[in-house]
Design a protein around this motif. Structure first.
Motif, PDB file in Angstrom:
ATOM      1  N   VAL A   4       0.834  -1.199   0.000  1.00 47.96           N
ATOM      2  CA  VAL A   4       0.000   0.000   0.000  1.00 47.96           C
ATOM      3  C   VAL A   4       0.873   1.255   0.000  1.00 47.96           C
ATOM      4  O   VAL A   4       0.527   2.274  -0.625  1.00 47.96           O
ATOM      5  CB  VAL A   4      -0.962  -0.007   1.207  1.00 47.96           C
ATOM      6  CG1 VAL A   4      -0.187   0.096   2.530  1.00 47.96           C
ATOM      7  CG2 VAL A   4      -1.952   1.141   1.105  1.00 47.96           C
ATOM      8  N   ASP A   5       2.036   1.203   0.654  1.00 49.55           N
ATOM      9  CA  ASP A   5       2.928   2.357   0.684  1.00 49.55           C
ATOM     10  C   ASP A   5       3.686   2.513  -0.635  1.00 49.55           C
ATOM     11  O   ASP A   5       3.989   3.630  -1.059  1.00 49.55           O
ATOM     12  CB  ASP A   5       3.910   2.233   1.847  1.00 49.55           C
ATOM     13  CG  ASP A   5       3.210   2.370   3.190  1.00 49.55           C
ATOM     14  OD1 ASP A   5       2.236   3.149   3.265  1.00 49.55           O
ATOM     15  OD2 ASP A   5       3.630   1.705   4.152  1.00 49.55           O
ATOM     16  N   ILE A   6       3.997   1.394  -1.280  1.00 47.04           N
ATOM     17  CA  ILE A   6       4.603   1.465  -2.612  1.00 47.04           C
ATOM     18  C   ILE A   6       3.630   2.118  -3.595  1.00 47.04           C
ATOM     19  O   ILE A   6       4.013   2.977  -4.396  1.00 47.04           O
ATOM     20  CB  ILE A   6       5.006   0.060  -3.108  1.00 47.04           C
ATOM     21  CG1 ILE A   6       6.156  -0.487  -2.259  1.00 47.04           C
ATOM     22  CG2 ILE A   6       5.402   0.107  -4.584  1.00 47.04           C
ATOM     23  CD1 ILE A   6       6.547  -1.910  -2.612  1.00 47.04           C
ATOM     24  N   LEU A   7       2.365   1.737  -3.495  1.00 47.05           N
ATOM     25  CA  LEU A   7       1.343   2.352  -4.345  1.00 47.05           C
ATOM     26  C   LEU A   7       1.204   3.832  -4.038  1.00 47.05           C
ATOM     27  O   LEU A   7       1.016   4.654  -4.952  1.00 47.05           O
ATOM     28  CB  LEU A   7      -0.001   1.644  -4.152  1.00 47.05           C
ATOM     29  CG  LEU A   7      -0.063   0.185  -4.619  1.00 47.05           C
ATOM     30  CD1 LEU A   7      -1.424  -0.424  -4.272  1.00 47.05           C
ATOM     31  CD2 LEU A   7       0.184   0.082  -6.124  1.00 47.05           C
ATOM     32  N   LEU A   8       1.346   4.202  -2.766  1.00 44.21           N
ATOM     33  CA  LEU A   8       1.251   5.613  -2.385  1.00 44.21           C
ATOM     34  C   LEU A   8       2.412   6.419  -2.952  1.00 44.21           C
ATOM     35  O   LEU A   8       2.206   7.517  -3.492  1.00 44.21           O
ATOM     36  CB  LEU A   8       1.219   5.747  -0.864  1.00 44.21           C
ATOM     37  CG  LEU A   8       1.199   7.202  -0.323  1.00 44.21           C
ATOM     38  CD1 LEU A   8      -0.013   7.956  -0.863  1.00 44.21           C
ATOM     39  CD2 LEU A   8       1.214   7.192   1.200  1.00 44.21           C
ATOM     40  N   VAL A   9       3.632   5.902  -2.856  1.00 39.22           N
ATOM     41  CA  VAL A   9       4.783   6.653  -3.366  1.00 39.22           C
ATOM     42  C   VAL A   9       4.716   6.773  -4.887  1.00 39.22           C
ATOM     43  O   VAL A   9       5.104   7.791  -5.467  1.00 39.22           O
ATOM     44  CB  VAL A   9       6.116   6.012  -2.910  1.00 39.22           C
ATOM     45  CG1 VAL A   9       6.424   4.737  -3.662  1.00 39.22           C
ATOM     46  CG2 VAL A   9       7.259   7.008  -3.078  1.00 39.22           C
ATOM     47  N   ILE A  10       4.185   5.746  -5.558  1.00 37.29           N
ATOM     48  CA  ILE A  10       3.996   5.837  -7.010  1.00 37.29           C
ATOM     49  C   ILE A  10       2.940   6.891  -7.342  1.00 37.29           C
ATOM     50  O   ILE A  10       3.086   7.674  -8.284  1.00 37.29           O
ATOM     51  CB  ILE A  10       3.612   4.466  -7.591  1.00 37.29           C
ATOM     52  CG1 ILE A  10       4.799   3.503  -7.481  1.00 37.29           C
ATOM     53  CG2 ILE A  10       3.166   4.598  -9.052  1.00 37.29           C
ATOM     54  CD1 ILE A  10       4.476   2.079  -7.891  1.00 37.29           C
ATOM     55  N   LEU A  11       1.869   6.933  -6.524  1.00 35.94           N
ATOM     56  CA  LEU A  11       0.840   7.962  -6.719  1.00 35.94           C
ATOM     57  C   LEU A  11       1.431   9.349  -6.557  1.00 35.94           C
ATOM     58  O   LEU A  11       1.131  10.258  -7.341  1.00 35.94           O
ATOM     59  CB  LEU A  11      -0.300   7.756  -5.708  1.00 35.94           C
ATOM     60  CG  LEU A  11      -1.381   8.855  -5.695  1.00 35.94           C
ATOM     61  CD1 LEU A  11      -2.112   8.917  -7.021  1.00 35.94           C
ATOM     62  CD2 LEU A  11      -2.367   8.607  -4.539  1.00 35.94           C
ATOM     63  N   VAL A  12       2.290   9.533  -5.561  1.00 29.57           N
ATOM     64  CA  VAL A  12       2.926  10.834  -5.331  1.00 29.57           C
ATOM     65  C   VAL A  12       3.755  11.250  -6.542  1.00 29.57           C
ATOM     66  O   VAL A  12       3.684  12.399  -7.003  1.00 29.57           O
ATOM     67  CB  VAL A  12       3.807  10.789  -4.062  1.00 29.57           C
ATOM     68  CG1 VAL A  12       4.674  12.044  -3.961  1.00 29.57           C
ATOM     69  CG2 VAL A  12       2.934  10.664  -2.821  1.00 29.57           C
ATOM     70  N   THR A  13       4.541  10.319  -7.087  1.00 30.34           N
ATOM     71  CA  THR A  13       5.371  10.660  -8.244  1.00 30.34           C
ATOM     72  C   THR A  13       4.512  10.983  -9.462  1.00 30.34           C
ATOM     73  O   THR A  13       4.862  11.870 -10.254  1.00 30.34           O
ATOM     74  CB  THR A  13       6.343   9.511  -8.584  1.00 30.34           C
ATOM     75  OG1 THR A  13       5.595   8.322  -8.894  1.00 30.34           O
ATOM     76  CG2 THR A  13       7.269   9.225  -7.427  1.00 30.34           C
ATOM     77  N   ILE A  14       3.397  10.287  -9.621  1.00 27.32           N
ATOM     78  CA  ILE A  14       2.494  10.585 -10.741  1.00 27.32           C
ATOM     79  C   ILE A  14       1.874  11.963 -10.571  1.00 27.32           C
ATOM     80  O   ILE A  14       1.822  12.760 -11.515  1.00 27.32           O
ATOM     81  CB  ILE A  14       1.397   9.500 -10.853  1.00 27.32           C
ATOM     82  CG1 ILE A  14       2.006   8.169 -11.293  1.00 27.32           C
ATOM     83  CG2 ILE A  14       0.309   9.934 -11.843  1.00 27.32           C
ATOM     84  CD1 ILE A  14       1.029   7.005 -11.279  1.00 27.32           C
TER      85      ILE A  14
END
Length: 298
Positions: A4-14
């Protein structure tokens, strides 16, 4: 990191990567300083409940808020306005990493080994290669202003580190105050037609500045702060190198920008250099932490 945190950091970069496109749309309806004013108005509306007077910290808060909210983001909008495309600007934005290391050398007296020195040189060589690309050379001023914005961000980051005792959301709220007041004042000093901009700006420009304020600042920086409080910097920061990649892709897909092989080479050099500096900085921080723990144990 948890999934879930990996998905969050990817969302932040997007979110951050697409923000370069949003900035481009924003300056099609607003001047740079007015765009920044509207952007931080949205931030302030969302974060107003978190505004607090922090005794003994307001001067530091003011310096950090003006540096980040007025100077950095104002320069970012200006750079995007001057640029013919957002891809090179997105790549140049990553220069804040080597700039932060250079400032640490002069301000904190840090020493830099050959690996970090090579990474710094490589990152700047990559931006120079970008500037020499015929496509980018036609708007080299935008690349230069973005380089300045990256330097200012590195200064703001140092100022922000002195505010670790202040809640991040309160700091962001004061950045919003500075962004609105400072940008509006400078806009009336150096720009004209503010009322007409508000009346005639297209819906796309309004949506763009709202995205830049709410998505980039509140969601993006909020998510990044959450992750950096939960994990070591060395775990999170390499993911942020995806931001300019997303910016380049967003420019091609949403704006129909071209992307030449020279831009690809310059981007690869810059991001490789930034990655080297990031990893070496993280390794150095880890060593310092271990030494501090050993001394505390003794």
């Amino acid at each position: 990191m948890k999934l879930v945190d990996i998905l969050l950091v990817i969302l932040v970069t997007i979110v951050w990567g697409v923000n370069f496109v949003a900035a481009k749309w924003a300056v099609e309806g607003f001047s740079p300083l007015m765009a920044n004013t509207v952007r931080f108005t949205a931030v302030l509306i969302v974060l107003a409940p978190f505004l607090r007077i922090i005794p003994g910290r307001m001067l530091d808060l003011a310096f950090a808020a003006v540096t980040l909210g007025v100077v950095h983001f104002g320069a970012l909008f200006w750079a995007v306005q001057l640029s013919g495309g957002v891809g090179s600007v997105a790549i140049a934005s990553q220069l804040n990493v080597p700039f932060s290391t250079i400032l640490a050398i002069f301000i904190l007296g840090e020493t830099v080994g050959w690996k970090r020195a090579a990474g710094i040189a490589l990152s700047f060589a990559g931006v120079l290669a970008l500037g020499l690309d015929p496509t980018v050379f036609t708007y080299w001023e935008g690349l230069l202003v973005m380089t300045f914005a990256a330097f200012v961000y590195s200064v703001a980051a140092i100022l922000m580190r002195r505010l670790k005792d202040v809640p991040a959301v309160t700091t962001q709220a004061w950045v919003g105050v500075a962004g609105v007041m400072g940008s509006l004042l400078l806009s009336f000093m150096f720009e004209t037609g503010q009322v007409d901009m508000v009346k005639t700006a297209p819906t796309s420009a309004w949506l763009a500045v709202l995205y830049s304020g709410i998505a980039s600042s509140v969601i993006g920086h909020g998510g990044a702060n959450y992750l950096l409080r939960k994990y070591e910097v060395s775990v999170v920061s390499p993911y942020f190198l995806l931001t300019p990649v997303v910016g380049v892709i967003a420019g091609v897909v949403l704006l129909g920008e071209g992307f030449t092989w020279r831009m690809a080479v310059g981007g690869a050099l810059t991001l490789t250099g930034v990655l080297v500096v990031t990893l070496r900085n993280n390794a150095r921080s880890a060593r310092i932490a271990e030494i501090a723990e050993d001394r505390a144990a003794v």
